[in-house]
Design an enzyme around this catalytic site. Structure first.
Site, PDB file in Angstrom:
ATOM      1  NE  ARG A  41      -4.216  -1.786   1.907  1.00  0.00           N
ATOM      2  CZ  ARG A  41      -5.088  -2.187   2.815  1.00  0.00           C
ATOM      3  NH1 ARG A  41      -4.888  -1.901   4.092  1.00  0.00           N
ATOM      4  NH2 ARG A  41      -6.159  -2.871   2.469  1.00  0.00           N
ATOM      5  CE  LYS A 198     -19.372 -18.193   9.276  1.00  0.00           C
ATOM      6  NZ  LYS A 198     -19.706 -17.420  10.484  1.00  0.00           N
ATOM      7  N   GLY A 351      -8.391  -9.961   0.303  1.00  0.00           N
ATOM      8  CA  GLY A 351      -7.103 -10.371   0.876  1.00  0.00           C
ATOM      9  C   GLY A 351      -6.646 -11.762   0.483  1.00  0.00           C
ATOM     10  N   GLY A 374     -13.118  -4.523   1.610  1.00  0.00           N
ATOM     11  CA  GLY A 374     -14.536  -4.211   1.822  1.00  0.00           C
ATOM     12  C   GLY A 374     -15.104  -3.341   0.717  1.00  0.00           C
TER      13      GLY A 374
END
Length: 397
Positions: A41, A198, A351, A374
């Protein structure tokens, strides 16, 4: 998406002598001693900072780091290690300025790092008074932090409301372009890979994509839930039985459009979740009651690879098996290498996906690697991110 771009302002000669406030995403992992363990980053933020300096601006850059308590500084919350690494990359000292909200002393050609922005009271809740104070520090606000674009905070939204000029840095602009290319106007067939443990965490993404894509590949625990929906037994594998109805609805939504969610025809199983557990390839119809499905089988992987090779656009979020364990990594590796070899425009994010890309060394063969976890997921859901929204509003005048 109509936004003002920092590179255009530079090209138009509008940056020299101006105070430029850059919101970067420098939230990097550190070890217990405070040493940075991965600096992607920081390296990604360099082009924007260098461009501003080269254009003759007085440059301030800030970021969040970790989850500090507002108004309560602790040494481990400091951006000092980030400033040191940035200085090494730029070949110059980067001083860190604390308590900067009420004023910053920086001259054209200079660069300072403003201490962790999440230490400022009101940052998380986008306090208007704080936003106005930060906006007063600059002539041009540059958002170059896609990783926080889904949050309406002081340094991602509020400052953009009140700064004289608000624009997108090169990193954020590149994300906007790549997302538009992949989702707004994709070359068909558009194939999405959505994998993870999930269904519940990615259900809205699956639902949103089922109305857009030509192929929807599911993997990991998500695939197990879809196998249940298709009437297959999955033994003691990770799944969410209560969401079988939702999985069926996604399958039907795709089918109604002449598209499909491929269900695995073979799987790799083990009796325990462990790196050294013996791996067994078996037909999807032969899963035993005490089996754990930890990867897709070679037949399924080959079929999916063929589908990816024929795609026009690929969106990839999540490995299709427990790729951290080599015995259960073949499915993810096959998918990764097919994406790398495909002529399709590919965009990848998340990630675990980035870890898989790094593991198989295909960074140069993916069309665009998204830096936001996100934020990337919310874009896949079809949401307009707050940072994009405010920049579009400002561009519209």
């Amino acid at each position: 998406m109509k936004i003002l771009r920092f590179n255009d302002l530079i090209a138009q000669g509008q940056v020299a002598g101006k105070r430029v406030f850059i919101r970067a995403d420098l939230n990097v992992p550190q070890d217990d001693a405070g040493h940075i363990t991965e600096d992607t980053r920081i390296r990604a933020s360099v082009p924007c900072i260098q461009a501003a300096l080269k254009a003759g601006a007085a440059v301030m850059v800030t970021s969040h780091l970790g989850r500090p308590t507002e108004g309560d500084f602790k040494p481990e919350d400091s951006l000092a290690p980030v400033a040191k690494r940035l200085g090494e990359l730029l070949g110059r000292d980067v001083p860190v300025v604390a308590n900067w909200v009420d004023g910053v002393d920086v001259a054209p050609g200079q660069l300072v790092m403003l201490e962790n922005c999440r230490l400022n009271k009101g940052e998380k809740k986008n306090n208007e008074a704080l936003a106005r104070k930060m906006a007063a520090l600059c002539d041009i606000f540059v958002n170059d932090a896609f990783g926080t674009a889904h949050r309406a905070e002081g340094t991602t939204y509020g400052i953009a409301q009140y700064a004289p000029v608000a624009c997108a840095g090169p990193l954020l602009a590149a994300e906007i372009d790549a997302i538009g290319k992949a989702l707004a106007n994709p070359k068909r067939p558009l194939v999405a890979i959505v994998a993870g443990s999930k269904v519940s965490t990615k259900l809205t993404i699956l639902q949103a994509l089922s109305s857009k894509v030509d192929g929807l590949i599911v993997g990991g625990g998500i695939a197990n839930t879809f196998m249940l929906a298709a009437g297959l037994k999955i033994g003691k594998s990770l799944a969410e039985g209560q969401l079988v109805g939702e999985a069926k609805a996604v399958i039907e939504s795709m089918k109604a459009r002449g598209a499909a969610v491929p269900i695995p025809t073979d799987v790799v199983t083990a009796k325990a979740f462990a790196a050294d557990a013996p791996a067994t390839v078996k037909a999807a119809t032969d899963v035993a009651d005490d089996d754990l499905i930890l990867d897709i089988g070679p037949q399924t992987a080959a079929l999916l690879a063929k589908q990816l090779m024929a795609a026009g656009t690929i969106v990839w979020n999540g490995p299709v098996g427990v790729f951290e364990f080599d015995a259960f990594a073949h499915g993810t590796e096959t998918i990764a290498r097919a994406i790398a070899a495909s002529d399709a425009f590919s965009i990848a994010g998340g990630g675990d996906t980035l870890a898989a890309i790094a593991k198989y060394g295909i960074e140069k063969d993916v069309g665009y690697i998204s830096t936001g976890g996100g934020a990337f997921l919310e874009v896949l859901e079809g949401k307009t991110l707050p940072a994009f929204e405010i920049l579009m509003q400002r561009a519209a005048g």
